[in-house]
Design a protein around this motif. Structure first.
Motif, PDB file in Angstrom:
ATOM      1  N   ARG A 124     -58.639   7.104   2.187  1.00 37.60           N
ATOM      2  CA  ARG A 124     -59.514   5.945   2.379  1.00 37.60           C
ATOM      3  C   ARG A 124     -59.088   4.751   1.534  1.00 37.60           C
ATOM      4  N   ARG A 125     -58.521   5.030   0.354  1.00 40.19           N
ATOM      5  CA  ARG A 125     -58.125   3.945  -0.558  1.00 40.19           C
ATOM      6  C   ARG A 125     -56.687   3.502  -0.339  1.00 40.19           C
ATOM      7  N   PHE A 126     -55.802   4.456  -0.051  1.00 38.52           N
ATOM      8  CA  PHE A 126     -54.377   4.132   0.128  1.00 38.52           C
ATOM      9  C   PHE A 126     -53.867   4.747   1.433  1.00 38.52           C
ATOM     10  N   PRO A 127     -54.301   4.248   2.563  1.00 39.48           N
ATOM     11  CA  PRO A 127     -53.941   4.893   3.844  1.00 39.48           C
ATOM     12  C   PRO A 127     -52.442   4.865   4.138  1.00 39.48           C
ATOM     13  N   LEU A 128     -51.769   3.744   3.851  1.00 36.27           N
ATOM     14  CA  LEU A 128     -50.341   3.656   4.136  1.00 36.27           C
ATOM     15  C   LEU A 128     -49.549   4.610   3.245  1.00 36.27           C
ATOM     16  N   ALA A 129     -49.909   4.692   1.965  1.00 36.38           N
ATOM     17  CA  ALA A 129     -49.215   5.604   1.055  1.00 36.38           C
ATOM     18  C   ALA A 129     -49.393   7.056   1.488  1.00 36.38           C
ATOM     19  N   VAL A 130     -50.579   7.386   1.979  1.00 39.73           N
ATOM     20  CA  VAL A 130     -50.830   8.758   2.421  1.00 39.73           C
ATOM     21  C   VAL A 130     -49.984   9.079   3.656  1.00 39.73           C
ATOM     22  N   VAL A 131     -49.821   8.126   4.563  1.00 40.62           N
ATOM     23  CA  VAL A 131     -48.948   8.341   5.728  1.00 40.62           C
ATOM     24  C   VAL A 131     -47.527   8.644   5.279  1.00 40.62           C
ATOM     25  N   LEU A 132     -47.037   7.906   4.317  1.00 40.22           N
ATOM     26  CA  LEU A 132     -45.668   8.133   3.820  1.00 40.22           C
ATOM     27  C   LEU A 132     -45.554   9.475   3.108  1.00 40.22           C
ATOM     28  N   LEU A 133     -46.616   9.889   2.394  1.00 40.72           N
ATOM     29  CA  LEU A 133     -46.561  11.159   1.672  1.00 40.72           C
ATOM     30  C   LEU A 133     -46.618  12.365   2.606  1.00 40.72           C
TER      31      LEU A 133
ATOM     32  N   THR B  47     -56.544   7.381   9.866  1.00 39.51           N
ATOM     33  CA  THR B  47     -57.161   6.584   8.795  1.00 39.51           C
ATOM     34  C   THR B  47     -56.509   5.215   8.692  1.00 39.51           C
ATOM     35  N   LEU B  48     -55.170   5.181   8.787  1.00 37.67           N
ATOM     36  CA  LEU B  48     -54.470   3.899   8.729  1.00 37.67           C
ATOM     37  C   LEU B  48     -54.868   3.009   9.901  1.00 37.67           C
ATOM     38  N   ALA B  49     -55.026   3.594  11.087  1.00 36.03           N
ATOM     39  CA  ALA B  49     -55.381   2.805  12.275  1.00 36.03           C
ATOM     40  C   ALA B  49     -56.779   2.220  12.182  1.00 36.03           C
ATOM     41  N   THR B  50     -57.688   2.905  11.473  1.00 33.33           N
ATOM     42  CA  THR B  50     -59.050   2.380  11.337  1.00 33.33           C
ATOM     43  C   THR B  50     -59.172   1.327  10.237  1.00 33.33           C
ATOM     44  N   SER B  51     -58.135   1.186   9.411  1.00 36.07           N
ATOM     45  CA  SER B  51     -58.245   0.288   8.253  1.00 36.07           C
ATOM     46  C   SER B  51     -57.355  -0.940   8.342  1.00 36.07           C
ATOM     47  N   THR B  52     -56.484  -1.024   9.343  1.00 34.54           N
ATOM     48  CA  THR B  52     -55.594  -2.181   9.437  1.00 34.54           C
ATOM     49  C   THR B  52     -55.556  -2.703  10.868  1.00 34.54           C
TER      50      THR B  52
ATOM     51  N   PHE C  46     -56.880   6.108  18.925  1.00 34.05           N
ATOM     52  CA  PHE C  46     -58.265   6.479  18.675  1.00 34.05           C
ATOM     53  C   PHE C  46     -58.821   5.714  17.466  1.00 34.05           C
ATOM     54  N   GLY C  47     -57.997   5.580  16.433  1.00 31.66           N
ATOM     55  CA  GLY C  47     -58.426   4.816  15.255  1.00 31.66           C
ATOM     56  C   GLY C  47     -58.682   3.358  15.587  1.00 31.66           C
TER      57      GLY C  47
END
Length: 375
Positions: A56-65, A85-90, A142-143
């Motif tokens: 929720r706080r770092f969606p892009l970093a989580v995608v990379l991880l 999560t990234l799609a719902t936040s950007t 979906f996001g």
């Protein structure tokens, strides 16, 4: 909102994140059942699963991880949760497309790399890449859909708030108009009657021979004057809100004009006539004009005679009220100075004009002129 959506929103975020981490861990553990799995692969799986706590706080970093575990394992929960999560936040569509491509490429890469990569292997790799890419775009779409739904819900709330604000403004406008109309009616009706009482009491005070009668007439005149003064303040407060429309009922018509003149206490002559079928608004305006003019005669021109002339021509109709010069000194009465203002407003509603001016003979003239189509 449905019952299911309401229950879902009551679930705390930490519980949802914990459930995703557990599901991702189970998905990774199932894919790592082969003996001899390197510890590096276990570490990448643990990192990718644990990173979901920060989605929720770092969606892009989580995608990379989650990419390393997608390279080393056949997993779906962690990468798809991260992409959603990234799609719902950007709103950055190129970024989302790039992340989906990276995820599909990571899941398609044959690891460890082999030197024996045949044409058939390349074909199946391409097929797998297209399939994985479609799978990766599913949580992204979906996001974005959920984000659009939140935007629409927020806009609906804003629209409803704007409508509530408009309704409040409309109610205030209606109230302001009613206050202005009430002020006009108070001046035209109540002030008319009270000023007549004051004038009659003043005349009785001058003519009475008995001292007790004079004292009683004096008290009545003083109370009437004070009442007019209080009425002036009330009318001023009511008119502060403004407004030129709405009318109160019941309202006088031309049928009441002769009675008004008869009760005025002034020697008055009525002549002329108005167009047949004249509307109620025009009749009311003519009546109030005569009423205000006769009230002013009583206040400021004691002993004067008045002439009320109804007239019409090819394009206009109206009424002219003229009084002669006063024959005795007037009694000091408070003036709210709103009578002529109200008459001008009534004339404007008819598309006409109102003029008020002294006559060369020392009297005064008030004339209402309105176009015939307003009748």
């Amino acid at each position: 909102m449905s019952t299911g959506q309401a229950l879902w929103r009551q679930v705390p975020p930490w519980a949802v994140d914990t459930s995703l981490v557990v599901l991702a861990a189970i998905d990774a553990w199932i894919s790592l059942q082969d003996e001899g799995t390197p510890s590096f692969t276990w570490a990448c799986a643990a990192l990718g699963c644990a990173a979901l706590f920060l989605r929720r706080r770092f969606p892009l970093a989580v995608v990379l991880l989650t990419l390393p575990m997608a390279v080393l394992q056949d997993v779906a929960v962690a990468p798809m949760a991260a992409l959603y999560t990234l799609a719902t936040s950007t709103r950055n569509r190129p970024l989302l497309a790039g992340c989906a491509l990276l995820n599909a490429a990571a899941a398609t890469v044959l690891w460890p790399l082999s030197d024996t990569f045949t044409a058939e292997d390349r074909t199946w790799t391409l097929i797998q890449f297209v399939y994985t890419l479609a799978t990766a775009f599913a949580p992204v779409l979906f996001g974005q859909l959920v984000q659009a739904r939140h935007d629409v819900a927020r806009q609906l709330v804003e629209v409803e708030e704007a409508r509530e604000h408009e309704r409040a403004l409309y109610a205030q406008t209606v109230l302001a108009r009613e206050r202005a109309q009430l002020a006009r009616e108070m001046h035209d009706v109540v002030s008319h009657q009270v000023s007549l009482i004051a004038v009659q009491a003043g005349a009785l005070q001058v003519a009475a021979k008995d001292s007790q009668a004079r004292e009683g007439a004096r008290a009545i005149r003083i109370l009437s004057v004070n009442t007019l003064d209080e009425l002036r303040h009330m009318v001023t407060l009511l008119r502060a809100s403004g407004g030129k429309e709405t009318e109160l009922t019941p309202q006088p018509t031309l049928a009441d004009l002769r009675q008004l003149i008869a009760n005025s206490g002034i020697e008055t002559t009525l002549t002329g006539e108005l167009p047949s079928g004249i509307g109620t608004t025009a009749q009311r305006t003519v009546y109030r004009t005569v009423q205000e003019a006769l009230t002013n005669v009583r206040k400021h021109a004691p002993g004067a005679r008045a002439q009320v002339s109804l007239w019409q021509d090819a394009r206009h109709f109206g009424v002219t009220v003229t009084n002669t010069a006063p024959t005795r000194a007037s009694i000091a009465l408070p003036s709210d100075r709103h009578g002529l203002v109200g008459l001008r407003e009534r004339a404007e509603l008819l598309g006409g004009t109102l003029t008020a001016e002294p006559t060369p003979q020392g009297g005064y003239k008030i004339e209402l002129r309105a176009p015939t189509q307003a009748a």
